[in-house]
Enzyme design. Structure first.
Site, PDB file in Angstrom:
ATOM      1  N   GLY A  33      47.277 -25.992 -24.400  1.00  0.00           N
ATOM      2  CA  GLY A  33      46.564 -26.869 -23.576  1.00  0.00           C
ATOM      3  C   GLY A  33      44.963 -26.954 -23.742  1.00  0.00           C
ATOM      4  N   HIS A  34      44.329 -25.699 -23.482  1.00  0.00           N
ATOM      5  CA  HIS A  34      43.058 -25.518 -24.059  1.00  0.00           C
ATOM      6  C   HIS A  34      42.463 -25.836 -25.115  1.00  0.00           C
ATOM      7  CE1 HIS A  34      43.270 -22.144 -21.084  1.00  0.00           C
ATOM      8  NE2 HIS A  34      42.504 -22.961 -20.208  1.00  0.00           N
ATOM      9  N   GLY A 144      41.848 -30.897 -18.645  1.00  0.00           N
ATOM     10  CA  GLY A 144      43.383 -31.306 -18.721  1.00  0.00           C
ATOM     11  C   GLY A 144      44.083 -32.085 -17.428  1.00  0.00           C
ATOM     12  N   GLN A 150      41.644 -31.871  -9.720  1.00  0.00           N
ATOM     13  CA  GLN A 150      40.506 -31.155 -10.314  1.00  0.00           C
ATOM     14  C   GLN A 150      39.839 -32.508 -10.865  1.00  0.00           C
ATOM     15  OE1 GLN A 150      39.337 -27.175 -11.968  1.00  0.00           O
ATOM     16  NE2 GLN A 150      39.971 -28.453 -13.794  1.00  0.00           N
TER      17      GLN A 150
HETATM   18  O1  PAF Z   1      40.086 -25.632 -14.840  1.00  0.00           O
HETATM   19  C1  PAF Z   1      39.573 -24.603 -15.064  1.00  0.00           C
HETATM   20  O2  PAF Z   1      39.865 -23.772 -15.894  1.00  0.00           O
HETATM   21  C2  PAF Z   1      38.543 -24.569 -14.230  1.00  0.00           C
HETATM   22  O3  PAF Z   1      38.658 -24.694 -12.995  1.00  0.00           O
HETATM   23  C3  PAF Z   1      37.115 -24.791 -14.761  1.00  0.00           C
HETATM   24  C4  PAF Z   1      37.041 -26.416 -14.803  1.00  0.00           C
HETATM   25  C5  PAF Z   1      36.649 -24.126 -15.921  1.00  0.00           C
HETATM   26  C6  PAF Z   1      35.733 -24.536 -13.777  1.00  0.00           C
HETATM   27  O4  PAF Z   1      35.780 -22.891 -13.425  1.00  0.00           O
END
Ligand code: PAF
Length: 278
Positions: A33-34, A144, A150
């Site tokens: 995903g990342h 994502g 978020q």
């Molecule tokens: O989605 C994440 O991994 C975290 O919430 C983020 C955006 C890196 C903030 O710490």
């Protein structure tokens, strides 16, 4: 690829980077995903910066900060292969120095869903993302869709505070059986891992009902909950059918609707979502 730990070093380096700059903020323990976000950042920009920082302020006192999975050497290997130009790995003491007391509090869109179950979570997320944006000054930042709330919170913050970064939302990446990829999947035992795709199955059921003409969120939620309850290791935290922009619950589905849920599989809290009418 350059790995930078200090804020002063990052700022110095930032002046010489080729524009546009794409930024992927992460908490590490990277998965596909990342990496899909990193690839997109690479494709759309001249420089790709990734941050790895397990942000303590977005974890509640009873949450999993201490056991959150970490493997920076493996993350760096993956990022090197993917061609990231810079990886920023700050220390918590530098991000939150002694006396730190300035917070970014996004209201309204943080009241429901995860915000209702994780008090203070989005204050921590918004604050660290604002700080990272100030340091990295990205042209575009990549998030994502799996963390749907978020995304709404960050977009709201960027609009409200006139930040110059464009937010790019990328599709949820799933395992072969539909489980949304997440660093927290590593907490699951073999039996729990087998149970975990019930989140996606229930979302697909929600979509099927909507495709068959169901427009009453209560009925959709009830059917989805019924399916999840059949899985002995799963217990529902919430199921929501909400407006994708305001995140307010919907009475009757007319246009687009964000169907999202949080489910505990054993002790692990997993979230997932789909958007109807897209
Ligand atoms: O989605 C994440 O991994 C975290 O919430 C983020 C955006 C890196 C903030 O710490």
């Amino acid at each position: 690829m350059e790995v930078i730990e200090g804020i002063a070093d990052l700022k110095r380096e930032r002046r010489h980077l080729k524009e546009p700059v794409g930024f992927v903020p992460t908490m590490g323990y990277l998965h596909e995903g990342h990496m899909s976000l990193v690839r997109r950042a690479k494709k759309e920009n001249s420089t790709a910066i990734v941050s790895i920082f397990v942000n303590p302020t977005q974890f509640g006192p009873k949450e999993d900060l201490d056991k959150y999975p970490r493997d920076v050497p493996r993350d760096l290997e993956m990022l090197e292969k993917a061609g990231a130009e810079i990886v920023f790995t700050p220390m918590a003491q530098e991000i939150y120095p002694e006396g730190f007391c300035t917070w970014v509090d996004v209201e309204k869109v943080t009241e429901n869903l995860e915000g209702a179950h994780r008090p203070g979570h989005f204050r921590g997320v918004a604050t660290v993302v604002a700080k990272l944006f100030n340091l990295v000054e990205p042209t575009r930042a990549y998030f994502g869709q799996k963390d749907a709330q978020q995304v709404v919170v960050i977009k709201r913050m960027v609009g409200d505070l006139n930040m110059g970064t464009s937010i790019v939302v990328c599709p949820t990446i799933r395992e072969w059986d539909g489980l949304a990829m997440s660093s927290r999947n590593s907490y699951l035992s073999i039996q729990e891992r087998r149970a975990a795709p019930v989140l996606y199955r229930s979302l697909l059921l929600g979509r099927k009902l909507w495709e068959q003409g169901e427009r009453n969120p209560d009925d959709i939620r009830k059917e989805m909950a019924g399916l999840i309850e059949k899985e002995p290791l799963a217990s529902v935290s919430y199921i929501s059918v909400a407006d994708p922009e305001t995140l307010a619950e919907i009475d009757t589905i007319k246009g687009k609707a964000l169907v999202s849920l949080a489910v505990n599989i054993g002790k692990t809290r997993l979230i997932d979502n789909i958007t109807l009418g897209e």
